[in-house]
Scaffold this active site. Structure first.
Site, short mmCIF file in Angstrom:
data_model
loop_
_atom_site.label_atom_id
_atom_site.label_comp_id
_atom_site.label_asym_id
_atom_site.label_seq_id
_atom_site.Cartn_x
_atom_site.Cartn_y
_atom_site.Cartn_z
N SER A 325 6.26 11.25 -1.58
CA SER A 325 5.50 11.20 -0.32
C SER A 325 5.22 9.79 0.18
O SER A 325 4.67 9.62 1.27
CB SER A 325 4.18 11.95 -0.49
OG SER A 325 4.42 13.33 -0.72
N ASP A 364 4.71 23.81 0.05
CA ASP A 364 3.81 22.69 0.17
C ASP A 364 3.05 22.55 -1.16
O ASP A 364 2.90 23.52 -1.90
CB ASP A 364 2.82 22.93 1.30
CG ASP A 364 2.08 21.67 1.72
OD1 ASP A 364 2.46 21.08 2.75
OD2 ASP A 364 1.12 21.28 1.02
N HIS A 370 -2.24 23.78 4.99
CA HIS A 370 -3.19 22.84 5.58
C HIS A 370 -3.63 23.25 6.97
O HIS A 370 -4.52 22.62 7.56
CB HIS A 370 -2.56 21.45 5.67
CG HIS A 370 -2.27 20.81 4.35
ND1 HIS A 370 -1.12 21.06 3.66
CD2 HIS A 370 -3.01 19.95 3.59
CE1 HIS A 370 -1.12 20.36 2.53
NE2 HIS A 370 -2.25 19.67 2.46
N CYS A 383 0.69 16.39 3.87
CA CYS A 383 1.20 17.73 4.14
C CYS A 383 2.73 17.74 4.10
O CYS A 383 3.39 17.07 4.89
CB CYS A 383 0.70 18.22 5.51
SG CYS A 383 1.40 19.78 6.03
#
Length: 635
Positions: A325, A364, A370, A383
């Site tokens: 991420s 996710d 989310h 996210c």
């Protein structure tokens, strides 16, 4: 009878006369030949033979230059030359080499490795050149050899300078080491430039700045006596020492970063986004480079080679990891700049993402999802679904072209050898590498820094520094000055990533600040300065479609990698950091605190922007005086 006697005497006289004439002719011819030869030697070829005679009496001896030193930004020595005495042999002057070696073996302790190294060196050199048999002679060994030196022609004790790395493991992957010139290197180098020395840079800065550190060889014209020893020096052309290197790197910060990693295998890279200078470069574990200088033993090298943590591998520039991420801010910026999304546009996150016409589910990290996510919230809360959708809508080639501007997929150009480019995937890359077409699922995985996407800690730190500098691409450099030459780039040499809108960059910056203030890295939030960061957790093993990740059921080496990138202060960046802790789990829990300690120490202690915790166990307690050799610190 009388007439016969007279005839015999006449014949005998003729024979004697003939022989006398022949002898006279031979003598005269010999004298003429000798005279001609003498004339040739003394007159015609006088200059030639006088030169040969002088060469038998006079030798040109190379004087090796002093290798340049390496210092950190504060003048702390990282590579030095220490005086030592060695036992040398000149094979040309030794009648019985084996007998001489046996005798020397009774005077000093000679290991099989030292003997093997001596014979290998002897084969590469000319017979009149010195060959080192043993280094680091003790005072007692010098005395024992000196007493019998008159009985050992061709044997000598020589004082020289030996390379030493006082900080050992702490800077091993930065400074590198020198070692004996190999047979392959001998075919590639300029033999004249290396006359009198057996060493060459093998790794790190020692290798990449070899031509600067080496210097220029000198020459000594010496008169040699009948026993082969120097009688007097006729003329000397002194050598020119190599250039010293002064680095951007700060060993205090290097030690803080190493200590912060603790027992984690991994890497920390810190860059000054204003200058591009590399402030810290840690690859853990490291190794002691000193045994490599004179030749490491087979046993010790095997221990390093077979260590499962691979200490000889420079993870900072050669490691290849999924960025996870940590690439989301860059992909978010790409979406804004490429009109794929607008700042307020939202994507619904139900906890999973599906491609049309496919059964495959991309989940996710938050099982329940989310909800509605814009780019700010998607970065803050990390996210996955938002970036699955964004990557898919942009397409892999559009992502590739944009992210490549930040250095992903290419070597950064840092001044260390053997840097790898890792992988920024594209359709053409997959076709060329695997002979396969690119699939939509490949793009979805790339959207969260997984799949084929690979990066090194140096690339992550460089990309973060470019983002911190507002798109200015400054080549990362460890060396600030080599001799009198400053490596700082001029304004004309700095590339700028073109922004469609500066507001897009500011939005991403604020989203990264929110990651630390109220998102996945909030545990390192501080009141002293604002931090812009992004956590990352990269999968090491693939999970089946419906399988849940449970690290308690996996071996340590199968746990996720923990990653974190950051720059600070957010409003005036002075340091950009990338951390990878192999199998460290979650980036927010493991990697972010490591980066927090590095930024705290640099901004607080080194730049003095705020007071640090006086706790003696805190990084603030580590000062320049703490730059002791690594092996001493280990005790």
């Amino acid at each position: 009878m009388h007439s016969d006697s007279l005839r015999d005497q006449f014949i005998e006289r003729r024979i004697v006369l003939g022989r006398a004439v022949a002898a006279t002719v031979i003598v005269l011819a010999t004298l003429a030949g000798l005279s001609a030869r003498l004339l040739y030697l003394q007159v015609t070829s006088h200059d030639h033979y006088q030169t040969l005679s002088e060469e038998n009496r006079i030798k040109l001896l190379p004087i090796p230059p002093t290798r340049g030193m390496i210092y950190d930004r504060n003048g702390v020595v990282l590579a030095e030359n220490v005086p030592t005495f060695s036992l040398d042999i000149i094979p040309e002057r030794v009648d019985d080499l084996e007998a001489t070696l046996d005798e020397l073996g009774r005077l000093v302790a000679l290991t099989p490795e030292e003997l093997a190294r001596f014979h290998a060196l002897r084969k590469r050199k000319r017979r009149f050149e010195r060959v080192t048999l043993k280094t680091h002679l003790t005072a007692e060994e010098i005395a024992r050899v000196a007493v019998k030196r008159h009985l050992l022609p061709g044997v000598d004790i020589t004082g020289s300078l030996l390379r030493n790395y006082p900080l050992g493991e702490l800077t091993s992957h930065v400074v590198g080491y020198i070692g004996r010139i190999s047979e392959r290197e001998l075919q590639e180098i300029d033999a004249t430039a290396y006359a009198g020395t057996d060493h060459i840079g093998k790794s790190g800065l020692e290798k990449s700045y070899e031509s600067q550190l080496l210097g220029e060889v000198g020459v000594q014209q010496a008169e040699i006596n009948a026993s082969g020893r120097i009688a007097r020096i006729l003329e000397t052309e002194p050598p020119v020492g190599g250039n010293d290197l002064h680095l951007h790197l700060d060993v205090r910060l290097q030690r803080v970063a190493t200590d912060a990693l603790g027992e984690h295998t991994g890497s920390v890279v810190a860059i000054d986004p204003v200058t591009g200078g590399v402030l810290a470069l840690v690859s853990h574990p490291g190794f002691d480079p000193n045994p490599f200088v004179e030749g490491i033993s087979h046993r010790d090298y095997a221990a390093l080679r077979d260590d499962p943590r691979v200490p000889l591998f420079n993870r900072a520039i050669q490691g290849s990891y999924p960025p996870g991420s940590t690439v989301k801010p860059f992909i978010g910026l790409a979406g804004l700049e490429k009109y794929a999304i607008t700042p307020l546009q939202t994507t619904w996150c139900p906890g999973q993402f599906k491609l049309k016409g496919s059964r495959r589910v991309f989940r996710d990290w938050k099982r329940g999802g989310h909800g509605h996510m814009d780019v700010d919230k998607a970065i803050t809360q990390s996210c996955d679904v938002f970036f699955y959708d964004l990557a898919y809508s942009m397409g892999i080639d559009s992502l590739h072209d944009y992210l490549s501007q930040f250095g992903f997929g290419s070597p950064t150009g840092v001044d260390l050898p053997l840097e790898t480019g890792a992988v920024l995937p594209s359709k053409s890359w997959k076709q060329g590498r695997y002979g396969q077409v690119w699939l939509p699922g490949d793009t979805v995985n790339a959207g969260i820094g997984q799949g084929y996407f690979q990066t090194s800690p140096m690339q992550l730190a460089y990309a973060t520094a470019v983002l911190a500098a507002g798109g200015k691409r400054l080549e990362p450099l460890l060396v600030a000055r080599a001799g009198d030459q400053d490596t700082t780039p001029g304004d004309a040499d700095i590339e700028q990533i073109p922004w469609r809108s500066a507001d897009n960059w500011h939005r991403i910056l604020e989203a990264m600040v929110n990651v630390v203030d109220k998102g996945t890295a909030r545990r390192i939030r501080t009141d002293n300065y604002r931090i812009a960061g992004k956590t990352g957790t990269a999968q090491v093993v693939s999970m089946k479609q419906n399988e849940e990740y449970d690290e308690t059921k996996l071996e340590k080496e199968k746990h996720d990698h923990a990653l974190f990138i950051a720059f600070a202060p957010a409003d005036d960046p002075r340091i950009a950091v990338a951390v990878i802790a192999e199998n460290g789990g979650h980036g927010g829990a493991t990697a972010a605190p490591i980066a927090g300690r590095v930024m705290d120490y640099y901004l607080g202690e080194i730049l003095g922007m705020f007071p640090l915790d006086p706790d003696p166990e805190s990084p603030a307690a580590i000062t320049a005086a703490d730059t002791q050799p690594a092996q001493e610190a280990a005790d």
